[in-house]
Write an enzyme that holds these catalytic residues in place. Structure first.
Site, mmCIF file in Angstrom:
data_model
loop_
_atom_site.group_PDB
_atom_site.id
_atom_site.type_symbol
_atom_site.label_atom_id
_atom_site.label_comp_id
_atom_site.label_asym_id
_atom_site.label_seq_id
_atom_site.Cartn_x
_atom_site.Cartn_y
_atom_site.Cartn_z
ATOM 1 N N GLU A 3 -2.953 -9.833 -42.363
ATOM 2 C CA GLU A 3 -1.291 -9.773 -42.297
ATOM 3 C C GLU A 3 -1.276 -9.395 -43.311
ATOM 4 O O GLU A 3 -2.247 -9.892 -44.497
ATOM 5 C CB GLU A 3 -0.838 -10.564 -40.622
ATOM 6 N N ARG A 282 -3.071 -9.531 -26.769
ATOM 7 C CA ARG A 282 -3.305 -10.162 -27.181
ATOM 8 C C ARG A 282 -3.182 -11.375 -26.935
ATOM 9 O O ARG A 282 -2.124 -11.733 -26.194
ATOM 10 C CB ARG A 282 -1.676 -9.983 -28.766
#
Ligand SMILES: [Zn+2]
Length: 295
Positions: A3, A282
């Site tokens: 990320e 998720r």
């Protein structure tokens, strides 16, 4: 998936190590890592070019080359970039490190699966590894790159980002806040790990409707986003999964995480068990006592 803090770590490493170097030659172990154009044409266009700068936008790495060209690199699930000295390293035909300056490069399984090697001036190599084969490199001219990057929302660590700006984004969306935070077209760079940590720190339930959040919740999300992402960059990312830096080393933010992948373990604030649910497909971790859902 790497990320913002992980990609930023790689960007900072690359800035120190490859700016000013020329691409002398390219050696492929898996040509398909280059998307959109035939591999041979890709090589022809970049050989001899100088690396001018390295930038990050959302989870993309941008290697700016002379002649108005750019390599857009997305690490996707398991992509890695490594920089080594040519003379002290060796990579096998199967893409494994046989020799490297750091033991971690040779021994850590996550650092193998090299798919392409760029030989640079000054005796350096830039090697890209990727176990899952989702990572890619695209060659873009400045205009194409600019067009492509328009798809992304604001950078949460940029000076132009504010609680007001975040509020204007969140109030327009009626979906779960976690999905909104992870939507790259709305806010850039936040993925599963940091979304869970930001929402826990802000005491906001991941399923709460984004548009129903109060101003104080949005302010908390804003502050915690900046605080957590900055700290994670300082700790060189989270390596609870496969992330490694350009020397094959792990980041240490994972040691500081409060809920992510801590299902059943005590919440650091209230002591209650961390729960895991699915949000937008998720795995999502939160504390049901500290984070109350707003519908
Ligand atoms: Zn709690």
């Amino acid at each position: 998936m790497p990320e913002l803090p992980e990609v930023e770590t790689i960007k900072n490493d690359l800035k120190e190590q490859i700016i000013g170097k020329r691409i002398i030659s390219v050696f492929p172990l898996w040509k398909e890592i280059v998307k959109d154009i035939p591999y041979e044409l890709f090589v022809k266009q970049i050989e001899g070019k100088e690396i001018i700068d390295v930038e990050r936008r959302a989870k993309n790495l941008i290697v700016r080359l002379s002649g108005g060209l750019n390599l857009l690199v997305h690490l996707k699930m398991t992509g890695h970039l490594f920089v080594e000295d040519e003379k002290s390293s060796e990579i096998s035909k199967e893409g494994k490190w046989l020799k490297a300056s750091s033991e971690d490069l040779v021994k850590d399984q996550q650092n193998q699966f090299i798919r392409i090697i760029f030989h640079l001036s000054g005796g350096k190599i830039l090697a890209m590894g990727d176990m899952r084969k989702f990572a890619y490199i695209r060659l873009m001219d400045d205009r194409g790159l600019e067009e492509f990057l328009k798809n992304y929302g604001p950078e949460p660590l940029s000076s132009g980002f504010s609680a007001e700006k975040l509020a204007s984004i969140l109030k327009k969306k009626n979906t779960a806040i976690k999905k909104v935070l992870m939507d790259q077209s709305l806010v850039a760079g936040i993925g599963n790990i940091y979304a869970d940590e930001i929402l826990w720190a802000s005491r906001v339930h991941p399923l709460s409707a984004s548009s129903k959040l109060q101003d104080k919740d949005i302010e908390a999300i804003y502050e915690n986003t900046r605080k957590i992402l900055r700290l994670a960059i300082k700790r060189r990312g989270t390596s609870t999964s496969d992330f490694r830096d350009t020397k094959g080393l792990k980041g240490t933010y994972g040691d500081l995480r409060n809920v992510y992948q801590r299902e059943g373990m005590p919440c650091p604030v209230c002591g209650g068990p961390v729960r895991k649910i699915k949000v937008g497909g998720r795995g999502t971790h939160f504390c049901p006592r500290c984070q109350k859902e707003v519908k």
